[in-house]
Write an enzyme that holds these catalytic residues in place. Structure first.
Site, short mmCIF file in Angstrom:
data_model
loop_
_atom_site.label_atom_id
_atom_site.label_comp_id
_atom_site.label_asym_id
_atom_site.label_seq_id
_atom_site.Cartn_x
_atom_site.Cartn_y
_atom_site.Cartn_z
N ASP A 292 7.36 -3.77 9.34
CA ASP A 292 6.11 -4.42 9.34
C ASP A 292 5.78 -5.57 9.93
O ASP A 292 6.73 -6.41 10.14
CB ASP A 292 5.56 -4.43 7.81
CG ASP A 292 4.02 -4.33 7.31
OD1 ASP A 292 3.97 -3.58 6.85
OD2 ASP A 292 3.52 -5.20 7.99
N VAL B 230 -7.49 6.33 -1.22
CA VAL B 230 -6.16 5.93 -1.95
C VAL B 230 -6.55 4.63 -2.47
O VAL B 230 -7.05 3.75 -1.60
CB VAL B 230 -4.92 6.05 -1.36
CG1 VAL B 230 -3.80 5.64 -2.17
CG2 VAL B 230 -4.75 7.56 -0.93
N ALA B 231 -6.24 4.17 -3.70
CA ALA B 231 -6.47 2.52 -3.90
C ALA B 231 -5.45 1.68 -3.27
O ALA B 231 -4.20 1.44 -3.88
CB ALA B 231 -6.29 2.64 -5.47
N THR B 232 -5.90 1.14 -2.18
CA THR B 232 -4.86 0.19 -1.42
C THR B 232 -6.04 -0.78 -0.76
O THR B 232 -7.19 -0.67 -0.91
CB THR B 232 -4.23 0.56 -0.16
OG1 THR B 232 -5.39 1.31 0.79
CG2 THR B 232 -3.44 1.90 -0.67
N ASP C 272 5.93 -4.87 15.11
CA ASP C 272 4.43 -4.54 15.35
C ASP C 272 4.78 -3.32 16.25
O ASP C 272 4.85 -3.35 17.24
CB ASP C 272 3.68 -5.70 16.35
CG ASP C 272 2.34 -5.36 16.70
OD1 ASP C 272 1.79 -4.26 16.66
OD2 ASP C 272 1.43 -6.39 16.58
N VAL C 273 3.89 -2.21 15.46
CA VAL C 273 3.88 -0.77 16.46
C VAL C 273 3.25 -0.88 17.65
O VAL C 273 3.54 0.45 18.45
CB VAL C 273 3.22 0.17 15.31
CG1 VAL C 273 4.24 0.34 13.93
CG2 VAL C 273 1.92 -0.05 15.12
N TYR D 98 -11.43 5.13 13.87
CA TYR D 98 -10.44 5.56 12.90
C TYR D 98 -10.41 6.96 13.08
O TYR D 98 -9.19 7.80 13.03
CB TYR D 98 -10.53 5.19 11.83
CG TYR D 98 -9.57 5.40 10.64
CD1 TYR D 98 -8.60 4.63 10.26
CD2 TYR D 98 -9.87 6.33 9.71
CE1 TYR D 98 -7.82 4.70 9.46
CE2 TYR D 98 -9.03 6.65 8.74
CZ TYR D 98 -8.03 5.86 8.69
OH TYR D 98 -6.94 6.20 7.52
N GLY E 84 0.63 -1.24 -0.02
CA GLY E 84 -0.08 -0.06 -0.10
C GLY E 84 0.78 1.70 0.12
O GLY E 84 1.74 1.51 -0.58
N LYS F 227 -7.01 9.38 13.91
CA LYS F 227 -6.20 10.34 13.10
C LYS F 227 -6.40 11.76 13.65
O LYS F 227 -5.37 12.43 13.31
CB LYS F 227 -6.85 10.03 11.62
CG LYS F 227 -6.68 8.75 11.10
CD LYS F 227 -5.34 8.50 10.67
CE LYS F 227 -5.01 7.11 9.99
NZ LYS F 227 -3.64 6.78 9.92
P1 NAD Z 1 -2.72 -1.21 3.86
O1 NAD Z 1 -3.77 -1.91 4.72
O2 NAD Z 1 -2.77 -1.53 2.40
O3 NAD Z 1 -1.18 -1.26 4.70
C1 NAD Z 1 -1.16 -1.30 5.79
C2 NAD Z 1 0.14 -1.72 6.33
O4 NAD Z 1 0.40 -1.62 7.64
C3 NAD Z 1 0.23 -3.19 5.81
O5 NAD Z 1 1.34 -3.72 5.44
C4 NAD Z 1 0.13 -3.99 7.19
O6 NAD Z 1 0.73 -5.30 7.47
C5 NAD Z 1 0.75 -2.94 8.23
N1 NAD Z 1 0.33 -2.97 9.65
C6 NAD Z 1 -0.97 -3.14 10.27
N2 NAD Z 1 -0.89 -2.99 11.23
C7 NAD Z 1 0.26 -2.89 11.96
C8 NAD Z 1 1.16 -3.06 13.11
N3 NAD Z 1 0.44 -3.10 14.19
N4 NAD Z 1 2.33 -2.98 13.26
C9 NAD Z 1 3.04 -3.06 12.08
N5 NAD Z 1 2.58 -3.03 10.81
C10 NAD Z 1 1.08 -3.08 10.73
O7 NAD Z 1 -3.34 0.22 4.28
P2 NAD Z 1 -2.84 1.65 3.41
O8 NAD Z 1 -4.12 2.25 2.82
O9 NAD Z 1 -1.50 1.63 2.61
O10 NAD Z 1 -2.64 2.55 4.73
C11 NAD Z 1 -1.34 3.14 5.21
C12 NAD Z 1 -1.59 4.36 6.07
O11 NAD Z 1 -2.15 5.34 5.32
C13 NAD Z 1 -2.41 3.97 7.42
O12 NAD Z 1 -1.91 4.84 8.40
C14 NAD Z 1 -4.00 4.65 6.97
O13 NAD Z 1 -4.62 4.95 7.95
C15 NAD Z 1 -3.49 5.89 5.87
N6 NAD Z 1 -4.43 6.08 4.94
C16 NAD Z 1 -5.08 5.57 4.10
C17 NAD Z 1 -5.84 5.91 3.19
C18 NAD Z 1 -6.60 5.05 1.97
O14 NAD Z 1 -7.14 5.46 1.53
N7 NAD Z 1 -5.87 4.22 1.82
C19 NAD Z 1 -6.44 7.23 3.39
C20 NAD Z 1 -5.95 8.01 4.41
C21 NAD Z 1 -4.90 7.53 5.36
#
Ligand code: NAD
Length: 257
Positions: free
Chosen positions: A42, A195-197, A68-69, A162, A22, A166
């Site tokens: 990660d 975002v496309a994830t 793990d955070v 969430y 992502g 944030k």
């Molecule tokens: P995603 O689910 O594709 O990836 C998240 C990653 O975080 C994964 O690799 C997962 O293994 C890792 N992860 C989850 N919990 C964890 C932990 N406890 N310790 C370590 N790693 C951990 O998500 P994404 O869309 O890439 O999101 C990344 C960040 O962007 C997040 O903070 C999310 O809230 C933020 N965000 C995403 C969007 C969106 O539309 N995708 C929008 C705004 C903000």
């Protein structure tokens, strides 16, 4: 590699949490392309290995650590290991995050606690552990990946934990920025729109949710992970040397309406 030195990260060590896929993975690739040694941190070690291989394939420098955070002992071990291995960490991107969609009246305590613990607690845990060393080194840049949900309530999906997490990240960012400004450590955030994830997979396959998201986004499309990564690069590079405590929105205009 060539390029404007204000945007180069040669010789720097950058830790990116949640970088296995992502947005985090795109950030890791962007910072590596700018010359940094990127540490993919990660809890998904199998996906981390794939992300690391892709960076090597592109000619960049990367390594992985299982992290793990929410695990403060593990974070302390990772900090010690990285300072042993590299002697420095210049950049931290707190990107790891999850979302749980449930109506507030029905939300389980686990849907509340797990999101707060990872999305807000995880940012503090890593910022504190790495920031302590950066403050001592009088050098560092931290970027927290927040969300437009830290500023406005999005809909139709319910996600009170969430949104609260944030919003906390935004003020955590400003608080640390002020505390560490005179120690040479800058702390900023990026606030993506949709975002496309995998995080948005459920909403993207729900016609009602997705239709609302697109109507609410003036540019009428999702963001790409690399578009968030470019904003992160700016905030960790010398190009933003006078910027601290800011939340940079990257949302196709969502919060402008
Ligand atoms: P995603 O689910 O594709 O990836 C998240 C990653 O975080 C994964 O690799 C997962 O293994 C890792 N992860 C989850 N919990 C964890 C932990 N406890 N310790 C370590 N790693 C951990 O998500 P994404 O869309 O890439 O999101 C990344 C960040 O962007 C997040 O903070 C999310 O809230 C933020 N965000 C995403 C969007 C969106 O539309 N995708 C929008 C705004 C903000």
């Amino acid at each position: 590699m060539t390029g404007d030195p204000d945007f180069r990260l040669d010789g720097k060590v950058a830790v990116v949490t949640g970088a296995a896929r992502g947005i985090g993975r795109a950030v890791a690739e962007r910072l590596a392309a700018a010359g940094a040694h990127v540490v993919i941190a990660d809890r998904d070690t199998a996906e981390s290995a794939v992300a690391e291989a892709a960076i090597h394939q592109a000619g960049g420098h990367a390594s992985t650590v299982a992290l793990d955070v929410t695990n403060r002992d593990q974070i302390a071990e990772v900090v010690a290991h990285l300072y042993d291995a590299h002697g420095r960490v210049d950049i931290l991107v707190n990107n790891a995050g999850i979302v749980r969609n449930a109506a507030a009246v029905d939300m389980s305590i686990d849907d509340w606690t797990s999101v707060i613990d990872i999305d807000l607690g995880g940012v503090f845990n890593c910022a504190q552990a790495f920031g302590r060393r950066m403050v001592a080194d009088r050098r560092g840049a931290i970027v927290n990946v927040s969300s437009i949900c830290g500023e406005v309530t999005v809909f139709p999906q319910p996600q009170v934990s969430y949104n609260a997490a944030k919003a906390g990240v935004n003020l955590l960012t400003k608080s640390l920025a002020v505390e560490w400004a005179r120690q040479g450590v800058r702390v900023n955030a990026v606030a993506p729109g949709y975002v496309a994830t995998e995080l948005t997979l459920r909403g993207r396959s729900n016609a009602e949710w997705f239709g609302t998201w697109m109507r609410m986004t003036p540019m009428g499309r999702l963001g790409e992970p690399r578009e968030i990564a470019n904003a992160v690069l700016f905030l960790v590079a010398d190009a933003s040397s006078y910027i601290t405590g800011t939340v940079l929105t990257v949302d196709g205009g969502y919060t402008a309406m």
